[in-house]
Design a protein around this motif. Structure first.
Motif, PDB file in Angstrom:
ATOM      1  N   SER A 285      93.928 140.703  58.731  1.00 33.08           N
ATOM      2  CA  SER A 285      92.660 141.508  59.749  1.00 33.08           C
ATOM      3  C   SER A 285      93.092 141.757  60.853  1.00 33.08           C
TER       4      SER A 285
ATOM      5  N   LYS B 136      95.625 148.524  57.198  1.00 35.27           N
ATOM      6  CA  LYS B 136      94.003 148.234  57.506  1.00 35.27           C
ATOM      7  C   LYS B 136      93.247 149.122  56.453  1.00 35.27           C
ATOM      8  N   THR B 137      93.326 150.289  56.136  1.00 37.91           N
ATOM      9  CA  THR B 137      92.607 150.982  55.212  1.00 37.91           C
ATOM     10  C   THR B 137      92.534 150.326  53.805  1.00 37.91           C
TER      11      THR B 137
ATOM     12  N   THR C 118      90.613 146.776  53.991  1.00 35.83           N
ATOM     13  CA  THR C 118      89.256 147.038  54.056  1.00 35.83           C
ATOM     14  C   THR C 118      88.730 147.427  52.908  1.00 35.83           C
ATOM     15  N   GLN C 119      89.356 148.194  52.056  1.00 36.98           N
ATOM     16  CA  GLN C 119      89.014 148.795  50.723  1.00 36.98           C
ATOM     17  C   GLN C 119      88.917 147.306  49.840  1.00 36.98           C
TER      18      GLN C 119
ATOM     19  N   GLY D  58      86.952 143.968  52.731  1.00 35.86           N
ATOM     20  CA  GLY D  58      86.070 144.451  53.969  1.00 35.86           C
ATOM     21  C   GLY D  58      84.870 143.377  54.197  1.00 35.86           C
ATOM     22  N   GLN D  59      84.548 142.926  52.998  1.00 31.26           N
ATOM     23  CA  GLN D  59      83.612 141.713  53.197  1.00 31.26           C
ATOM     24  C   GLN D  59      84.057 140.275  53.111  1.00 31.26           C
TER      25      GLN D  59
END
Length: 243
Positions: free
Chosen positions: A72, A80-81, A84-85, A88-89
């Motif tokens: 994170s 990072k992309t 997050t994909q 992300g939650q």
């Protein structure tokens, strides 16, 4: 070329080792070593997390939360992309059959907002016990505890454990209580809810980060007696962990 080959093999060995039983200290050391391999090492960490959480759907473990926490903070845009994909939650998938959407709690715990997460946890427990907004009572009686669905209680617990490196959570508290022969005085001392046998005053005398003693959070109002917390520790939900 030889150096790249060596690094690749070295990374593969670390990844394999992370799948074995290790202490938290050992896991952190291996993750740190992998991240020293720059972007390639972090990419392999992310691949491992995706493999464990998405494809294999393994039972959540401390290695997952430590990898999640490290990634994170990545400085690499591609990682990072992708991170997050997939995450992300968070790394806990919330089932549709739960009574409450626990994403707000997951969000608070991910960002280490433990005081707000504690407030929300108490709110959720009251809601699960059937106390709605029209009810002026904002605390639980011991008779309310058995009405809390086991699956929801376990999800709240796993969220706390996952985002605190297994330091916080009701099951963590329960184990401390059981390991001290259900002695409440020792229990309060162990989890840091008393100072020289005097209950801590809310909120300033509680510790709202992972420097707190193990089992310090989430809170329960011991001033109302031990019956409510005792009922929580004896809830049927914990049989699912023990079985």
């Amino acid at each position: 070329m030889n150096n790249t080959t060596y690094n690749t093999k070295d990374v593969e060995k670390i990844i394999d080792k992370l799948e074995t039983k290790l202490s938290i200290t050992q896991i952190i050391q291996l993750i740190t070593k992998l991240c020293s391999k720059n972007e390639y090492g972090e990419q392999q960490l992310l691949n491992l997390l995706i493999h464990r959480r998405i494809f294999k759907q393994k039972k959540i473990a401390i290695v997952d939360s430590l990898i999640f926490e490290k990634l994170s903070e990545t400085k690499y845009i591609n990682i990072k992309t992708k991170f997050t994909q997939y995450f992300g939650q968070g790394i806990i998938k919330l089932e549709n059959n739960l009574k409450i959407d626990y994403q707000p709690l997951q969000d608070l715990l991910i960002t280490k907002q433990f005081q707000e997460a504690d407030k929300l946890t108490q709110q959720y427990l009251c809601e699960l016990a059937g106390l709605n907004k029209l009810n002026t009572r904002t605390w639980l009686y011991f008779t309310d505890i058995s009405t809390i669905p086991s699956e929801d209680l376990l999800y709240i617990d796993i969220l706390w454990k996952t985002y605190s490196q297994e330091k916080f959570g009701f099951s963590i508290q329960r184990n401390i209580w059981l390991n001290n022969n259900s002695n409440w005085t020792i229990f309060w001392q162990k989890i840091g809810w008393t100072i020289q046998d005097i209950p801590c005053r809310y909120p300033n005398e509680f510790i709202w980060d992972t420097n707190a003693p193990k089992g310090h959070l989430p809170l329960f109002n011991q001033l109302r007696g031990i019956q409510v917390l005792s009922a929580l520790f004896e809830h049927n939900a914990w049989q699912a962990i023990n079985d």
